[in-house]
Design an enzyme around this catalytic site. Structure first.
Site, PDB file in Angstrom:
ATOM      1  N   SER A 122      -2.796   9.156   1.660  1.00 28.30           N
ATOM      2  CA  SER A 122      -1.922  10.125   2.307  1.00 28.30           C
ATOM      3  C   SER A 122      -1.326   9.572   3.599  1.00 28.30           C
ATOM      4  O   SER A 122      -1.908   8.703   4.254  1.00 28.30           O
ATOM      5  CB  SER A 122      -2.712  11.396   2.613  1.00 28.30           C
ATOM      6  N   GLN A 124      -1.166  10.064   7.214  1.00 28.41           N
ATOM      7  CA  GLN A 124      -2.267  10.673   7.955  1.00 28.41           C
ATOM      8  C   GLN A 124      -2.338  10.132   9.365  1.00 28.41           C
ATOM      9  O   GLN A 124      -1.691   9.147   9.726  1.00 28.41           O
ATOM     10  CB  GLN A 124      -3.588  10.383   7.234  1.00 28.41           C
ATOM     11  N   HIS A 126      -5.555  10.176  12.777  1.00 32.64           N
ATOM     12  CA  HIS A 126      -6.908  10.550  13.184  1.00 32.64           C
ATOM     13  C   HIS A 126      -6.872  11.065  14.620  1.00 32.64           C
ATOM     14  O   HIS A 126      -6.227  10.475  15.485  1.00 32.64           O
ATOM     15  CB  HIS A 126      -7.849   9.360  13.073  1.00 32.64           C
ATOM     16  N   LYS A 149     -11.476   8.379  15.676  1.00 31.07           N
ATOM     17  CA  LYS A 149     -11.582   7.425  14.575  1.00 31.07           C
ATOM     18  C   LYS A 149     -10.554   6.294  14.698  1.00 31.07           C
ATOM     19  O   LYS A 149      -9.718   6.118  13.814  1.00 31.07           O
ATOM     20  CB  LYS A 149     -11.411   8.156  13.237  1.00 31.07           C
ATOM     21  N   GLU A 151      -9.444   2.573  14.063  1.00 31.18           N
ATOM     22  CA  GLU A 151      -9.869   1.778  12.914  1.00 31.18           C
ATOM     23  C   GLU A 151      -9.121   0.454  12.848  1.00 31.18           C
ATOM     24  O   GLU A 151      -8.086   0.264  13.507  1.00 31.18           O
ATOM     25  CB  GLU A 151      -9.665   2.557  11.618  1.00 31.18           C
ATOM     26  N   HIS A 288      -0.067   6.696   9.668  1.00 35.68           N
ATOM     27  CA  HIS A 288      -0.190   5.539   8.789  1.00 35.68           C
ATOM     28  C   HIS A 288      -0.500   5.986   7.372  1.00 35.68           C
ATOM     29  O   HIS A 288      -0.900   7.132   7.133  1.00 35.68           O
ATOM     30  CB  HIS A 288      -1.277   4.573   9.279  1.00 35.68           C
ATOM     31  N   ARG A 307      -3.797  15.209   7.309  1.00 36.74           N
ATOM     32  CA  ARG A 307      -2.851  14.713   6.300  1.00 36.74           C
ATOM     33  C   ARG A 307      -1.560  15.529   6.312  1.00 36.74           C
ATOM     34  O   ARG A 307      -1.572  16.724   6.602  1.00 36.74           O
ATOM     35  CB  ARG A 307      -3.484  14.782   4.902  1.00 36.74           C
ATOM     36  N   LYS A 313      -4.446  16.557  -1.538  1.00 35.89           N
ATOM     37  CA  LYS A 313      -5.453  17.175  -0.671  1.00 35.89           C
ATOM     38  C   LYS A 313      -4.782  18.132   0.319  1.00 35.89           C
ATOM     39  O   LYS A 313      -3.564  18.102   0.503  1.00 35.89           O
ATOM     40  CB  LYS A 313      -6.232  16.088   0.073  1.00 35.89           C
TER      41      LYS A 313
END
Length: 432
Positions: A122, A124, A126, A149, A151, A288, A307, A313
């Site tokens: 998706s 999305q 964070h 989050k 990453e 991203h 998302r 979802k």
């Protein structure tokens, strides 16, 4: 098989604390994962697990760490799953080292993963820590923890992603070239970008926020109509010219997610193609979507995702549009720095994690020096031997090991060995 213990007569307890711990790890079968043996996640999990593996399922993510949504377990002497790694750390807090224990308590601050991406995840972002706390309190069933989050994805194969907003000049070109965007958001709003300079950062962010929010908030009927127009126009123009990489990607996304607003929003994002051994890192509130390929991923210990497209979802478009930083420009690509023979380090600007890649030719040896924080080791290729002053054992593809703080690791390969180490960022461990 449990790693053999070498207990010294004058230091048995300390040696046992620094013994490497073999782990059994959790797997996720999200529908965007690669199927069966086509998936690196499947192959690693099949080597790591004692369970019967279904080769017809998608295998998307292997989780290594302490997050409750996908915990790792200590492997007992008979190979069965024992206590969780988090429970063991709680009983053995010195294994984290003092600085990590003081900062994050009895838990690993990072979550380590392998990803096998067959089709896009998706669109999305964070949340940062403050937003994560609010979201977790309001909707604990959707947002499982209260952590941020950040990453990093380190490409194992060719890896493609959408990441961050394109630079202003490129955005101006997109709005000129894609009439469907103006039709969707309105000419007055779309033309804002032509009246601002890239040096006026706040006006740039405000204009992009307005346009992107209008775009993402379009109703389903309008979205369906505009996506159809876009698809038809690009197919017609492909008869007369070569489509750009982004245009071809958009047509591919439309086949996978028809009538999805994420198809058009892809024009706003950088299209990043990583070669094996290159890494991409993402801070909080950065949009991203991973598209295709296999990577090693490490992040702060969290599973919070907001998302807004390219998924079946639940969506939270309003939250995503309000939380984004709207920073423009192509993301930094890390190529790693050689820190010693055969070992390359990837050091993002986040306290919680870093990754080392060890490519060890057959018969060669190297050392991971001891550091005052914990690590996880993942073997993705080959065979060899790992030794510390407390333990020694053979390792091969699929092995995952927990390394306590202050533990030097000696490696020797018997076949070409590819191994990854995730640990706490050195800048944090050695900062004054």
């Amino acid at each position: 098989m449990e790693i053999a213990t070498v207990v010294k007569a004058n230091g048995g307890c300390e040696a046992d604390r620094r013994r490497l711990r073999r782990l059994k790890c959790s797997v996720k079968d999200y529908d965007w994962g690669k199927i069966g043996s086509d998936s690196l996640v499947y192959r690693v999990y099949a080597a790591n697990s004692d369970y019967q593996i279904d080769s017809t399922r998608p295998y998307a993510e292997l989780w290594m760490g302490t997050h409750e949504s996908g915990p790792s377990y200590l492997a007992d002497a008979d190979g069965s799953n024992g206590m969780t790694l988090r429970s063991w750390i709680t009983e053995n807090p010195k294994s984290l080292g003092n600085r990590v224990l003081e900062k994050w308590g009895c838990d690993l601050p990072f979550l380590f993963k392998v990803l096998s991406v067959a089709r896009p995840l998706s669109i999305q972002a964070h949340p940062d820590k403050n937003l994560a706390k609010k979201m977790h309190k309001a909707h604990p069933n959707l947002y499982k923890d209260d952590n941020h989050k950040p990453e990093m994805a380190l490409a194992y194969t060719q890896f493609e992603a959408l990441c961050g907003f394109i630079p202003l000049q490129e955005l101006k070109s997109v709005i000129r070239a894609i009439p469907e965007i103006e039709e969707l958001v309105g000419s007055e709003e779309a033309n804002q970008v032509f009246c601002i300079s890239e040096h006026d950062e706040e006006k740039v962010k405000s204009a992009v926020r307005t346009i992107f929010t209008l775009l993402m908030s379009a109703g389903p009927d309008t979205t369906k109509q505009i996506v159809f127009k876009l698809k038809r126009r690009l197919h017609m123009e492909s008869q007369e010219r070569h489509l750009t990489d982004k245009e071809r990607l958009v047509l591919k996304l439309e086949k996978q997610y028809p009538d999805d607003i994420g198809v058009i929003s892809a024009f706003f994002f950088n299209y990043v193609k990583l070669n094996p051994g290159e890494a991409l890192y993402l801070g909080a509130n950065e949009p991203h979507a991973y598209l295709f390929g296999e990577c090693i991923e490490v992040m702060a210990t969290s599973d919070n995702v907001v998302r807004a497209g390219l998924t079946s979802k639940p969506l939270d478009i309003q939250t995503l549009c309000s939380m984004l930083s709207y920073k423009l420009g192509f993301p930094e690509i890390l190529k790693g720095s050689r820190i010693r023979p055969y070992i390359t380090r990837y050091l993002p600007p986040f306290e919680e994690f870093e990754v080392d890649l060890c490519d060890l030719p057959c018969g060669a040896s190297t050392v991971f020096p001891s550091v005052p924080g914990p690590s996880l080791l993942l073997v993705l290729l080959g065979e060899g031997r790992v030794s510390t002053d407390a333990s020694a054992d053979e390792i091969s593809m699929g092995d995952v090991l927990f390394v306590p703080a202050d533990t030097e690791i000696q490696l020797k390969s018997s076949f070409d060995l590819k191994l990854y180490r995730a640990g706490v960022n050195n800048r944090f461990l050695y900062s004054p």
